[in-house]
Write a protein that holds these residues in place. Sequence first.
Motif, PDB file in Angstrom:
ATOM      1  N   ARG A  20      55.343 -30.237 118.888  1.00 35.88           N
ATOM      2  CA  ARG A  20      56.138 -31.439 119.176  1.00 35.88           C
ATOM      3  C   ARG A  20      55.365 -32.727 118.896  1.00 35.88           C
ATOM      4  NH1 ARG A  20      57.809 -27.674 123.142  1.00 35.88           N
ATOM      5  NH2 ARG A  20      56.466 -28.426 124.820  1.00 35.88           N
ATOM      6  N   LEU A  21      54.124 -32.587 118.440  1.00 37.88           N
ATOM      7  CA  LEU A  21      53.329 -33.747 118.050  1.00 37.88           C
ATOM      8  C   LEU A  21      53.737 -34.196 116.645  1.00 37.88           C
ATOM      9  CD1 LEU A  21      49.816 -32.624 119.381  1.00 37.88           C
ATOM     10  CD2 LEU A  21      51.425 -34.223 120.435  1.00 37.88           C
ATOM     11  N   PRO A  22      53.239 -35.351 116.177  1.00 35.78           N
ATOM     12  CA  PRO A  22      53.591 -35.803 114.827  1.00 35.78           C
ATOM     13  C   PRO A  22      53.331 -34.742 113.762  1.00 35.78           C
ATOM     14  CG  PRO A  22      52.488 -37.564 116.019  1.00 35.78           C
ATOM     15  CD  PRO A  22      52.427 -36.350 116.905  1.00 35.78           C
ATOM     16  N   LYS A  23      54.217 -34.654 112.800  1.00 26.90           N
ATOM     17  CA  LYS A  23      54.169 -33.582 111.811  1.00 26.90           C
ATOM     18  C   LYS A  23      52.923 -33.644 110.936  1.00 26.90           C
ATOM     19  CE  LYS A  23      58.068 -31.791 113.101  1.00 26.90           C
ATOM     20  NZ  LYS A  23      58.168 -32.517 114.378  1.00 26.90           N
ATOM     21  N   THR A  24      52.253 -34.794 110.878  1.00 24.24           N
ATOM     22  CA  THR A  24      51.038 -34.889 110.071  1.00 24.24           C
ATOM     23  C   THR A  24      49.880 -34.111 110.691  1.00 24.24           C
ATOM     24  OG1 THR A  24      50.523 -36.963 111.208  1.00 24.24           O
ATOM     25  CG2 THR A  24      51.615 -37.131 109.071  1.00 24.24           C
ATOM     26  N   PHE A  25      50.007 -33.691 111.948  1.00 21.88           N
ATOM     27  CA  PHE A  25      48.924 -32.991 112.644  1.00 21.88           C
ATOM     28  C   PHE A  25      48.822 -31.519 112.241  1.00 21.88           C
ATOM     29  CE2 PHE A  25      48.696 -35.760 116.769  1.00 21.88           C
ATOM     30  CZ  PHE A  25      48.668 -36.906 115.989  1.00 21.88           C
ATOM     31  N   PHE A  26      49.858 -30.997 111.573  1.00 18.90           N
ATOM     32  CA  PHE A  26      49.906 -29.559 111.301  1.00 18.90           C
ATOM     33  C   PHE A  26      50.897 -29.275 110.194  1.00 18.90           C
ATOM     34  CE2 PHE A  26      53.032 -30.567 114.555  1.00 18.90           C
ATOM     35  CZ  PHE A  26      54.180 -29.958 114.076  1.00 18.90           C
ATOM     36  N   THR A  27      50.925 -28.031 109.773  1.00 17.54           N
ATOM     37  CA  THR A  27      51.932 -27.543 108.836  1.00 17.54           C
ATOM     38  C   THR A  27      52.561 -26.291 109.437  1.00 17.54           C
ATOM     39  OG1 THR A  27      50.717 -28.351 106.912  1.00 17.54           O
ATOM     40  CG2 THR A  27      52.362 -26.644 106.521  1.00 17.54           C
ATOM     41  N   ARG A  28      53.868 -26.254 109.493  1.00 18.72           N
ATOM     42  CA  ARG A  28      54.542 -25.038 109.944  1.00 18.72           C
ATOM     43  C   ARG A  28      54.193 -23.908 108.980  1.00 18.72           C
ATOM     44  NH1 ARG A  28      59.064 -25.128 113.234  1.00 18.72           N
ATOM     45  NH2 ARG A  28      58.899 -22.879 113.021  1.00 18.72           N
ATOM     46  N   GLN A  29      53.679 -22.825 109.504  1.00 18.22           N
ATOM     47  CA  GLN A  29      53.159 -21.772 108.646  1.00 18.22           C
ATOM     48  C   GLN A  29      53.253 -20.434 109.361  1.00 18.22           C
ATOM     49  OE1 GLN A  29      51.508 -22.040 105.391  1.00 18.22           O
ATOM     50  NE2 GLN A  29      51.915 -19.836 105.540  1.00 18.22           N
ATOM     51  N   SER A  30      53.984 -19.495 108.790  1.00 22.11           N
ATOM     52  CA  SER A  30      54.050 -18.149 109.359  1.00 22.11           C
ATOM     53  C   SER A  30      52.892 -17.313 108.840  1.00 22.11           C
ATOM     54  CB  SER A  30      55.373 -17.472 108.990  1.00 22.11           C
ATOM     55  OG  SER A  30      56.450 -18.131 109.625  1.00 22.11           O
ATOM     56  N   LEU A  76      56.198 -20.802 117.635  1.00 20.01           N
ATOM     57  CA  LEU A  76      56.470 -21.661 116.486  1.00 20.01           C
ATOM     58  C   LEU A  76      55.173 -21.711 115.673  1.00 20.01           C
ATOM     59  CD1 LEU A  76      58.444 -24.660 118.051  1.00 20.01           C
ATOM     60  CD2 LEU A  76      59.323 -23.014 116.394  1.00 20.01           C
ATOM     61  N   PRO A  77      54.962 -20.762 114.792  1.00 21.50           N
ATOM     62  CA  PRO A  77      53.675 -20.654 114.102  1.00 21.50           C
ATOM     63  C   PRO A  77      53.356 -21.896 113.270  1.00 21.50           C
ATOM     64  CG  PRO A  77      55.005 -18.671 113.786  1.00 21.50           C
ATOM     65  CD  PRO A  77      55.902 -19.701 114.391  1.00 21.50           C
ATOM     66  N   LEU A  78      52.097 -22.303 113.329  1.00 26.35           N
ATOM     67  CA  LEU A  78      51.651 -23.465 112.561  1.00 26.35           C
ATOM     68  C   LEU A  78      50.154 -23.375 112.306  1.00 26.35           C
ATOM     69  CD1 LEU A  78      50.040 -25.603 114.678  1.00 26.35           C
ATOM     70  CD2 LEU A  78      52.385 -25.897 115.512  1.00 26.35           C
ATOM     71  N   ALA A  79      49.731 -24.088 111.277  1.00 21.62           N
ATOM     72  CA  ALA A  79      48.313 -24.241 110.974  1.00 21.62           C
ATOM     73  C   ALA A  79      47.928 -25.678 111.274  1.00 21.62           C
ATOM     74  CB  ALA A  79      48.043 -23.914 109.508  1.00 21.62           C
ATOM     75  N   GLN A  80      46.884 -25.861 112.058  1.00 28.41           N
ATOM     76  CA  GLN A  80      46.471 -27.196 112.477  1.00 28.41           C
ATOM     77  C   GLN A  80      45.606 -27.861 111.413  1.00 28.41           C
ATOM     78  OE1 GLN A  80      44.616 -25.999 116.227  1.00 28.41           O
ATOM     79  NE2 GLN A  80      46.243 -27.018 117.358  1.00 28.41           N
ATOM     80  N   ALA A  81      45.800 -29.159 111.272  1.00 34.04           N
ATOM     81  CA  ALA A  81      44.964 -29.957 110.377  1.00 34.04           C
ATOM     82  C   ALA A  81      43.819 -30.561 111.177  1.00 34.04           C
ATOM     83  CB  ALA A  81      45.792 -31.063 109.731  1.00 34.04           C
ATOM     84  N   TYR A  82      42.655 -30.618 110.599  1.00 33.27           N
ATOM     85  CA  TYR A  82      41.526 -31.325 111.201  1.00 33.27           C
ATOM     86  C   TYR A  82      40.505 -31.631 110.118  1.00 33.27           C
ATOM     87  CZ  TYR A  82      39.939 -26.409 111.608  1.00 33.27           C
ATOM     88  OH  TYR A  82      39.630 -25.100 111.377  1.00 33.27           O
ATOM     89  N   ALA A  83      39.523 -32.419 110.468  1.00 28.69           N
ATOM     90  CA  ALA A  83      38.437 -32.760 109.558  1.00 28.69           C
ATOM     91  C   ALA A  83      37.141 -32.334 110.216  1.00 28.69           C
ATOM     92  CB  ALA A  83      38.448 -34.260 109.259  1.00 28.69           C
ATOM     93  N   GLY A  84      36.017 -32.742 109.647  1.00 25.34           N
ATOM     94  CA  GLY A  84      34.764 -32.407 110.286  1.00 25.34           C
ATOM     95  C   GLY A  84      33.555 -32.829 109.483  1.00 25.34           C
ATOM     96  N   HIS A  85      32.475 -33.079 110.211  1.00 18.33           N
ATOM     97  CA  HIS A  85      31.166 -33.248 109.583  1.00 18.33           C
ATOM     98  C   HIS A  85      30.528 -31.871 109.496  1.00 18.33           C
ATOM     99  CE1 HIS A  85      31.433 -37.635 110.353  1.00 18.33           C
ATOM    100  NE2 HIS A  85      30.542 -37.713 109.371  1.00 18.33           N
ATOM    101  N   GLN A  86      30.446 -31.331 108.298  1.00 12.34           N
ATOM    102  CA  GLN A  86      29.826 -30.035 108.085  1.00 12.34           C
ATOM    103  C   GLN A  86      28.412 -30.252 107.558  1.00 12.34           C
ATOM    104  OE1 GLN A  86      32.716 -27.626 105.766  1.00 12.34           O
ATOM    105  NE2 GLN A  86      33.277 -26.840 107.777  1.00 12.34           N
TER     106      GLN A  86
END
Length: 491
Positions: A20-30, A76-86
Amino acid sequence: MTERKTIIETGWNLDNSYARLPKTFFTRQSPTPIPSPKLIILNYPLITSLGLNSQALQSNDGVAVLGGNKIPEGALPLAQAYAGHQFGHFTLLGDGRAVLLGEQITPLGERVDIQLKGSGKTPYSRGGDGRAALGPMLREYIISEAMNALGIATTRSLAVVTTGESVIRETEQSGAIMTRVAASHIRVGTFQYVSKWGTVEELRVLADYTLQRHFQDVDADENRYLFLLKEVIKRQAALIAKWQLVGFIHGVMNTDNMAISGETIDYGPCAFMDVYDKATVFSSIDVYGRYAYGNQPKIAGWNLARFAETLLPLLHVNQDHAVKLAQDAVSGFTELYHYNWLSGMRAKLGIFNEELQDESLIEDLLSMMQKYRGDYTNTFRALTFDKLEDNVMFGTKEFAHWHEMWQARLGRQQESKDSSYKLMKSCNPAIIPRNHRVEEALEAAVKQRDYSVMERLLDVLSRPYAHYPEQADYSTLPEPSTCPYRTYCGT
């Protein structure tokens, strides 16, 4: 109709507030279906706390859910978006081989993430196959459950299933999916992603969601985002201190591997230290020792500074003042960590109160352990049970002097020596997941399909402070080797 009844009987009580958060935070993904899901291991104590039915989970329908072939009601399957210092370099990331099914509402009303790891490609796979190999998934299962038994905040492992497919890494390996349970999968890298590619309002939505999810006791009249920052710092200070106290080395402390909830997350090239050495590194990719055992507190502070930077627009309308608030909060991490570590080390030595000389007493012991290559866990275990014949350092004049000082220190407190040894017994584990024992279990499981070695290891690891005779064999050190122990990401 029958299928739905089976899933309901399993006990799934799923919601997905993250969806239910903004759609830019994730992609719906089964999840990507797999040809032949087969249950390898199931975490029965965790099943009970989640309100699930173990018999139903072992049925064909139950295993189909754990393998990603069926989606339970409420998910409601989804893949989360994030970034990171690797390793210090900032990049766009995301769930490249994991899908968040949703959040299980437990019988106690708690909300925990249910994630399938190794469930197939997502938009964030970055050229990967989205799958996982059996060895790394079982490794995460073993280490995360050992950490939980040690009393350290961690994600948990509910189940591992094989997929019936092979994955190609250095060699061809059996594919597997692990079901991971977490307070949430919100990371420092999640905030970095929204800060870099989202709006300030989206950042506020994420911060408010995180407060609601993990830090609900914020006062209405205080700066809620400064409160969020300080609470995350507190949890990380406590967590990293506990890592150090048991000799755990995470291996890859990138900002995307730091959970806002304060749980240990993403067990890739991790291991427990045998011989005490601050420079110990187990990760095959950490060639410069950035994430060595002795660097973990400093790196945690660095990661928290990156988290604080993301919150600057929310901390205050005046940027200079926001920076000052963030700097003051982050600067408190070192003191908080040191307090937790010192308190924990006192307890490991049976010390109840505080004296100024305690830290030098502790550092002198650690210096001897490093000099004489003392095993970290077994040294404290030997002190706990006054069995000082097993280590070369125990026969030295240095140690004799230290032991005299330690005994005198115990004598200067109101509590009895018996009370001190009881405290030590509760704080010094008899057993950790020794690297050679973990490898032994994984080799039997992966190469021979013999899971009994792993099951026995998990059993003894489940009671690290029990100090019962059957654990003795698992506390012995490996044979000396000219090759340093190395672990791999398993991606």
